[in-house]
Write a protein that holds these residues in place. Sequence first.
Motif, mmCIF file in Angstrom:
data_model
loop_
_atom_site.group_PDB
_atom_site.id
_atom_site.type_symbol
_atom_site.label_atom_id
_atom_site.label_comp_id
_atom_site.label_asym_id
_atom_site.label_seq_id
_atom_site.Cartn_x
_atom_site.Cartn_y
_atom_site.Cartn_z
ATOM 1 N N LEU A 36 0.823 -1.206 0.000
ATOM 2 C CA LEU A 36 0.000 0.000 0.000
ATOM 3 C C LEU A 36 0.862 1.264 0.000
ATOM 4 N N ASP A 37 2.009 1.229 0.664
ATOM 5 C CA ASP A 37 2.944 2.357 0.593
ATOM 6 C C ASP A 37 3.399 2.575 -0.848
ATOM 7 N N PHE A 38 3.669 1.483 -1.540
ATOM 8 C CA PHE A 38 4.063 1.579 -2.945
ATOM 9 C C PHE A 38 2.910 2.083 -3.801
ATOM 10 N N PHE A 39 1.687 1.679 -3.468
ATOM 11 C CA PHE A 39 0.503 2.127 -4.202
ATOM 12 C C PHE A 39 0.356 3.643 -4.090
ATOM 13 N N VAL A 40 0.626 4.175 -2.906
ATOM 14 C CA VAL A 40 0.510 5.610 -2.676
ATOM 15 C C VAL A 40 1.664 6.367 -3.319
ATOM 16 N N ASN A 41 2.884 5.823 -3.211
ATOM 17 C CA ASN A 41 4.076 6.467 -3.754
ATOM 18 C C ASN A 41 4.828 5.466 -4.628
ATOM 19 N N PRO A 42 4.440 5.316 -5.894
ATOM 20 C CA PRO A 42 5.020 4.267 -6.747
ATOM 21 C C PRO A 42 6.410 4.624 -7.312
ATOM 22 N N ASP A 43 7.380 4.798 -6.440
ATOM 23 C CA ASP A 43 8.749 5.093 -6.854
ATOM 24 C C ASP A 43 9.546 3.791 -6.868
ATOM 25 N N ILE A 44 9.547 3.109 -8.005
ATOM 26 C CA ILE A 44 10.185 1.798 -8.106
ATOM 27 C C ILE A 44 11.699 1.906 -8.017
#
Length: 178
Positions: A36-44
């Motif tokens: 969910l953190d990645f969903f909010v801030n998708p900085d791969i």
Amino acid sequence: MSKTALKKAIKELDPEQLRELILDIYEAKCDSRYYLDFFVNPDINTRLEAAKAAIGKELRRGSRGVSKARISVVKKAIASITCLQPGPEECVEIMKYGVVSLCLTAHVFSFKEGLVKSTAKLLNDTLVYADRNQLLGSCLTTIERTINELPSPFYRRSTLKQALKAQLQTTLDSLATL
């Protein structure tokens, strides 16, 4: 619970209940929080660098010329990227990084038999995934070059080179027949 049952249960929720459910999942499960953190801030790119740092840290573990690296930690770092489903390019990149880093570690440390087998399996998994996503050509040259640069068969660390060359040939043969 099946996916269908979960869909039915979610469909019955109003928007406020759905928000509460997502927040509860975020608080309850670390893996869910990570996603969910990645969903909010998708900085791969930040996630890739963190995974590469974790792999590098693990591969520096050694004692008296023998690697103490745990392949489970390397696979966990790889899974931290693949579970986000960013795209095949990023997944192949981190998998390739794991294989290449293990090979480079073999210049410094010798590997026990279990780590040699696990490295060969990771090589196979990487090539199969890359082939499935039409990215085999981009990673194959780097991996072949890295394997060829491993210490010669007359050196004490030759078991890794022999195992990886055999696995590379076996995997490529099996991919050619598919």
